[in-house]
Design a protein around this motif. Structure first.
Motif, PDB file in Angstrom:
ATOM      1  N   TYR A  12      28.840  47.437  34.507  1.00  0.00           N
ATOM      2  CA  TYR A  12      29.374  47.087  35.838  1.00  0.00           C
ATOM      3  C   TYR A  12      30.890  47.042  35.706  1.00  0.00           C
ATOM      4  N   PHE A  60      34.261  45.651  38.035  1.00  0.00           N
ATOM      5  CA  PHE A  60      34.848  45.055  39.242  1.00  0.00           C
ATOM      6  C   PHE A  60      36.330  45.435  39.238  1.00  0.00           C
ATOM      7  N   ASP A 104      43.463  39.200  42.706  1.00  0.00           N
ATOM      8  CA  ASP A 104      42.149  39.612  42.187  1.00  0.00           C
ATOM      9  C   ASP A 104      42.198  39.764  40.670  1.00  0.00           C
ATOM     10  N   LEU A 132      39.749  37.782  38.269  1.00  0.00           N
ATOM     11  CA  LEU A 132      38.816  38.525  37.407  1.00  0.00           C
ATOM     12  C   LEU A 132      39.086  38.213  35.928  1.00  0.00           C
ATOM     13  N   VAL A 163      32.294  48.027  41.688  1.00  0.00           N
ATOM     14  CA  VAL A 163      32.377  47.019  42.750  1.00  0.00           C
ATOM     15  C   VAL A 163      33.824  46.922  43.227  1.00  0.00           C
ATOM     16  N   VAL A 212      36.152  44.872  45.398  1.00  0.00           N
ATOM     17  CA  VAL A 212      36.066  43.520  45.996  1.00  0.00           C
ATOM     18  C   VAL A 212      37.058  43.299  47.139  1.00  0.00           C
ATOM     19  N   ASN A 251      32.875  43.363  50.514  1.00  0.00           N
ATOM     20  CA  ASN A 251      33.005  44.235  49.352  1.00  0.00           C
ATOM     21  C   ASN A 251      31.924  45.302  49.455  1.00  0.00           C
ATOM     22  N   TYR A 255      29.596  48.277  46.773  1.00  0.00           N
ATOM     23  CA  TYR A 255      29.341  48.664  45.377  1.00  0.00           C
ATOM     24  C   TYR A 255      28.449  49.886  45.339  1.00  0.00           C
TER      25      TYR A 255
END
Ligand code: FAD
Length: 342
Positions: A83, A85, A92, A96, A236, A238, A251, A253
């Motif tokens: 994954y 992001f 962000d 994160l 993803v 966001v 968001n 994905y």
């Protein structure tokens, strides 16, 4: 053991209870297995959550999914593609990076990658404003339908029984103990019930006077035609999005499955609470605009289909699992929500 619901939660639970030696019966009012929100999921499975309980639960899901084919011989399209992001703002990036630190402290394999590394992971990504992103290589995806059908077959092999087209309409209690279940067709004696009724879990709770803190939220998703595989992780984005014409979203994905089809999903803003599963005309223009902006090479890909389904949500997005105190003998395992196929 009576399990209400033959979906994402009920079927694997039946496999576990049958394997543990309990006489297991699963009831569902739909005509066969996986006919409610299981088949609406796009199949992402990640352990990289910021809540320790959820992270550990999902880490166990990943172990189960990654060992499944070897152990049970069924290909469920498990793919450990990770994954990622993406961070497009300093804020962000900060959030994160702090989450990665926390997740690492839970023993999760996750890092914050530079923009250059993200570009290698997602060839063709529009790097304008991109400040890097997280990457958790052990997260992955699988086909919700193939997985659930495999769980279903193995649970039956171990003795679990299923009755479809049968709606649970009552739970009988005597002296504060569960003694049976009533459906629109029959009555069953039992001392243990699991509520795995997904979007209807609140209604099932009401049968014994419980007000479960759960609300179905609707999300839409879609799938494209197959194209040559060119990226592996679930991506993803966001960034919240506000658009007068196409509406707002939190968001979105997407990932490319093992047939080369891209599956995508969007979180609307504000959340749409309710049980309406009819797809809208605003979803596709909204998400297409966002995806093509991020990954311009998607602009000519054809969409095959879109659909809408429900996430049975709790307030904090964590699963509700536990025994119901006042009513002895009931075990209420409630809906596994948000990105968990357990
Ligand atoms: C667009 C979209 C994308 C998603 N993507 C992902 C993803 O990538 N990863 C992920 O993990 N999750 C994803 N989800 C969420 C996931 O689909 C759900 O969280 C999950 O399917 C819920 O499982 P469940 O077993 O609680 O419900 P369900 O699978 O819906 O099963 C509940 C069952 O209970 C039955 N039932 C209800 N009431 C009764 C009753 N009274 N009597 C008898 N039977 C009853 C229903 O008929 C149903 O079959 C997504 C959801 C949507 C909508």
């Amino acid at each position: 053991m009576i399990i209400i619901g033959a979906g994402s939660v009920g079927v694997p639970t039946a496999l576990a209870t049958a394997k543990g030696g309990l006489k297991t019966l699963v009831l569902d009012f739909l005509p066969s297995v996986a006919q409610a929100d299981n088949k609406h999921a796009i199949g992402g499975i990640r352990a990289t959550h910021s809540n320790i309980g959820k992270a550990l639960l999902c880490k166990r899901s990943i172990e189960i999914f990654s060992e499944w084919e070897k152990k049970y011989g069924d290909d469920i399209w498990w793919h450990q593609g990770g994954y990622t992001f993406l961070a497009f703002s300093k804020e962000d990036e900060k959030v994160l990076k702090a989450t990665v630190k926390l997740q690492k402290s839970f023993g999760l394999n996750i890092d914050f990658l530079t923009t250059e590394r993200v570009k290698e992971l997602i060839p063709g990504i529009n790097e304008k404003g991109l400040l890097g992103g997280t990457y958790s290589p052990e997260d992955g995806n699988a086909s919700p339908l193939l997985s659930l059908h495999s769980f279903f077959r193995h649970s039956k092999r171990l003795g679990a029984e299923y009755r479809f087209n049968e709606k649970v309409i009552g739970i009988d209690i005597k002296k504060n103990k569960i003694v049976g279940i009533k459906t629109n067709k029959a009555k069953y004696k039992t001392s243990a019930v699991i509520n795995a009724a997904g979007a209807q879990a609140k209604e099932v709770g009401k049968l014994i006077g419980l007000d479960l803190p759960i609300k179905p939220e609707s999300h839409e998703a879609g799938i494209t035609e197959p194209v040559k595989k060119f990226f592996s992780p679930m991506v993803v984005d966001v960034r919240p999005y506000t658009d007068e014409k196409f509406g707002n979203s939190k968001n979105y994905y997407f990932y490319q499955n093992n047939e080369g089809k891209i599956l995508f999903c969007l979180t609307p803003s504000p959340n749409i609470i309710g049980i309406d599963r009819r797809e809208t005309s605003s979803f596709l223009p909204q998400i297409a605009k966002r995806m093509v902006q991020l990954l311009p090479r998607l602009k000519n890909i054809k969409i095959r289909r879109t659909w809408r389904g429900l996430y049975p949500m709790t307030k904090n997005g964590n699963p509700l699992v536990g025994k119901v105190g006042e009513v002895g003998g009931t075990l209420m395992l409630l809906v596994c929500v948000d990105k968990v196929l357990c």
